[in-house]
Design an enzyme around this catalytic site. Structure first.
Site, PDB file in Angstrom:
ATOM      1  N   TYR A 145     -24.905   8.158   4.170  1.00 47.18           N
ATOM      2  CA  TYR A 145     -24.477   9.120   3.145  1.00 47.18           C
ATOM      3  C   TYR A 145     -22.971   9.206   3.183  1.00 47.18           C
ATOM      4  CZ  TYR A 145     -23.984  13.565   0.621  1.00 47.18           C
ATOM      5  OH  TYR A 145     -23.620  14.554  -0.277  1.00 47.18           O
ATOM      6  N   ASP A 240     -16.648   5.204   7.479  1.00 47.42           N
ATOM      7  CA  ASP A 240     -16.731   6.606   7.045  1.00 47.42           C
ATOM      8  C   ASP A 240     -16.929   7.456   8.299  1.00 47.42           C
ATOM      9  OD1 ASP A 240     -18.892   8.504   4.775  1.00 47.42           O
ATOM     10  OD2 ASP A 240     -17.261   9.068   6.121  1.00 47.42           O
ATOM     11  N   LYS A 268     -14.348  17.333   7.681  1.00 44.01           N
ATOM     12  CA  LYS A 268     -14.951  18.237   8.663  1.00 44.01           C
ATOM     13  C   LYS A 268     -13.959  18.722   9.731  1.00 44.01           C
ATOM     14  CE  LYS A 268     -19.431  16.079   7.758  1.00 44.01           C
ATOM     15  NZ  LYS A 268     -20.359  17.067   7.170  1.00 44.01           N
TER      16      LYS A 268
HETATM   17  P1  KE4 Z   1     -18.457  16.443   1.942  1.00 43.04           P
HETATM   18  O1  KE4 Z   1     -18.148  16.027   0.510  1.00 43.04           O
HETATM   19  O2  KE4 Z   1     -19.796  17.150   2.059  1.00 43.04           O
HETATM   20  O3  KE4 Z   1     -17.304  17.222   2.593  1.00 43.04           O
HETATM   21  O4  KE4 Z   1     -18.552  15.100   2.822  1.00 43.04           O
HETATM   22  C1  KE4 Z   1     -19.449  14.107   2.415  1.00 43.04           C
HETATM   23  C2  KE4 Z   1     -19.785  13.227   3.606  1.00 43.04           C
HETATM   24  C3  KE4 Z   1     -19.205  11.977   3.686  1.00 43.04           C
HETATM   25  N1  KE4 Z   1     -19.452  11.158   4.727  1.00 43.04           N
HETATM   26  C4  KE4 Z   1     -20.281  11.547   5.731  1.00 43.04           C
HETATM   27  C5  KE4 Z   1     -20.534  10.603   6.863  1.00 43.04           C
HETATM   28  C6  KE4 Z   1     -20.890  12.818   5.703  1.00 43.04           C
HETATM   29  O5  KE4 Z   1     -21.730  13.184   6.713  1.00 43.04           O
HETATM   30  C7  KE4 Z   1     -20.648  13.679   4.625  1.00 43.04           C
HETATM   31  C8  KE4 Z   1     -21.297  15.045   4.496  1.00 43.04           C
HETATM   32  N2  KE4 Z   1     -22.216  15.380   5.526  1.00 43.04           N
HETATM   33  C9  KE4 Z   1     -23.318  16.226   5.138  1.00 43.04           C
HETATM   34  C10 KE4 Z   1     -24.205  16.437   6.367  1.00 43.04           C
HETATM   35  N3  KE4 Z   1     -25.096  15.377   6.537  1.00 43.04           N
HETATM   36  C11 KE4 Z   1     -22.846  17.531   4.535  1.00 43.04           C
HETATM   37  C12 KE4 Z   1     -23.888  18.623   4.492  1.00 43.04           C
HETATM   38  C13 KE4 Z   1     -24.204  18.985   3.064  1.00 43.04           C
HETATM   39  O6  KE4 Z   1     -24.308  18.066   2.202  1.00 43.04           O
HETATM   40  O7  KE4 Z   1     -24.369  20.205   2.835  1.00 43.04           O
END
Ligand code: KE4
Length: 430
Positions: A145, A240, A268
């Site tokens: 993801y 990533d 994060k």
């Molecule tokens: P954000 O756009 O949510 O800040 O980041 C996206 C993203 C990109 N790359 C990786 C490896 C990530 O884990 C994420 C976002 N992680 C999820 C948790 N699995 C966010 C939780 C959510 O979607 O509420």
């Protein structure tokens, strides 16, 4: 049963005004059943909900709160920044300090651009890789993801996988055709895609340690194999590290595994809990980014003073206290060891993947190395496990396809609470 009546009434009201009652799908507990818990405050390893119930936090806000909640160094920095107004829309000294610190802590990053989320970081990194190479296609791994950008919502993990929409409606065929998919941990599949799409692939993007199909580790030589293929075929290798950056090591998974990407995306932890993202890498690539180069990317609140203050406090603390990583590794491996002992003593077939402060208990008897093996997990059983742990005051990520995150705030006493609850939950499922 815990009284969660205030969470219930808040959720009913939320559903009138917010799609699904939440601002990010996985929070809605749809994968695990029951009413989502509305959190009022947090401190150290503890979450407190609107009804006054206390929980051990194993979500860590999905990664940022690696030092636990309301850590004094972060709180103080944010309090100070707030007094100077939260945003200017002009360059600030903190952004220069943050850029220099990231480039120092992650040497593969020679230049870096701050954005407001992990999604923005990955979207931008792929656009720059396409602009730099003049090629259109990218390769992503099934189950990884990278945020909700159109190019990535194909065989996506995390919430997309949780809700059975790894290929989201709304993503056009034109976009989807430029995203090629391969299984994680499979170099042969990558070689085949390169052979079938010669000189058309701009980038390969992956989570070097996957958190978004549950925690899945790279097989030996996998990451180096990708590095070699990208070098040979002039493909931009993007790690990533939105989740793994500054969590698995001060230099991220690329330091832990000794493999150097061309670009890295971050998020994060670098915001200390405030909205943030970043992408960076080789100078020759990053100099393609506007206004230095032709690839456009912008953001009103990019490099926001509050997020920079919180992130700088967090990163400086991590840099000044490298023993934090041994501490996090100790917590993760001790919990993994004890949970594995509990699984075998009860005679259950489940498997655990853990690296550093990331861990997933998969309800399957198969070794989980990719999307297909992750999907053999019994998500119904996970839902029962989740609810049993929640009832005992342990708040897990509400999906089989996520990772538990541990913070340095987890003491031996808190570990005992987690293990006692885990043993009771597993016994209830046996
Ligand atoms: P954000 O756009 O949510 O800040 O980041 C996206 C993203 C990109 N790359 C990786 C490896 C990530 O884990 C994420 C976002 N992680 C999820 C948790 N699995 C966010 C939780 C959510 O979607 O509420």
């Amino acid at each position: 049963m815990r009284d969660i009546s205030r969470s219930k009434s808040l959720f009913e009201k939320a559903k009138h005004f917010i799609p699904g009652g939440v601002n990010s799908p996985v929070r809605a507990f749809r994968a695990v059943g029951g009413n989502p818990i509305f959190i009022k405050k947090a401190k150290g390893p503890w979450l407190y909900d609107e009804d006054g119930n206390q929980y051990v936090d194993l979500i860590n806000s999905w990664g940022p709160m690696v030092l636990g909640h309301a850590h004094p160094v972060v709180e103080e920095a944010v309090r100070e920044a707030l007094q100077s107004s939260p945003s200017f829309g002009a360059p600030t000294a903190r952004e220069v300090e943050m850029a220099e610190l990231i480039c120092t802590m992650v040497p593969s990053i020679e230049k870096v651009r701050m954005v407001n989320s992990g999604t923005e970081a990955t979207m931008s990194a792929v656009r720059v890789a396409r602009g730099f190479t003049g090629r259109d296609k990218i390769i992503k791994m099934e189950g990884c993801y990278h945020g909700h950008g159109d190019s990535f919502l194909i065989a996506a993990g995390s919430g997309a996988l949780t809700f059975g929409t790894p290929d989201s409606p709304g993503v056009t065929k034109g976009t989807a055709q430029d995203t090629l998919i391969a299984p994680f941990n499979n170099l042969q599949a990558i070689q085949q895609l390169i052979d079938q799409n010669s000189n058309q692939i701009a980038a390969i993007i992956l989570e070097p340690v996957v958190g978004n199909m549950g925690c899945v580790l790279p097989m030996p030589e996998y990451l180096q194999g990708l590095r070699d293929l990208c070098t040979k075929h002039n493909i931009v290798l993007i790690f990533d590290e939105v989740m793994t950056g500054f969590r698995l090591a001060s230099g991220g998974a690329q330091q832990l595994y000794g493999v150097t990407p061309d670009m890295t995306t971050l998020g994060k932890i670098i915001g200390g809990g405030l909205p943030v993202g970043a992408y960076g890498g080789r100078k020759d690539i990053m100099d393609f980014v506007s206004p230095q180069g032709p690839v456009y990317q912008a953001g009103t609140l990019a490099g926001n003073p509050m997020a920079m203050a919180a992130g700088l406090a967090m990163l400086k603390h991590l840099r000044a206290n490298p023993e934090v990583y041994d501490h996090l590794d100790g917590i993760g491996s001790a919990l993994a060891d004890e949970m594995n002992k509990q699984i075998s003593s009860i005679g259950l077939p489940y498997t655990i993947n853990q690296v550093g402060s990331m861990l997933t208990l998969f309800f399957t008897d198969q070794r989980v190395i990719d999307f297909d093996t992750a999907k053999t997990s019994d998500t119904g059983l996970f839902g029962k496990y989740f609810q049993c742990m929640l009832e005992q005051g342990i708040y897990l990520p509400p999906s089989q396809y996520e990772a538990m995150f541990f913070s340095t705030a987890i003491t031996d006493e808190v570990m005992e609470l987690i293990l006692k609850a885990n043993h009771r939950a597993l016994q209830a499922l046996a």
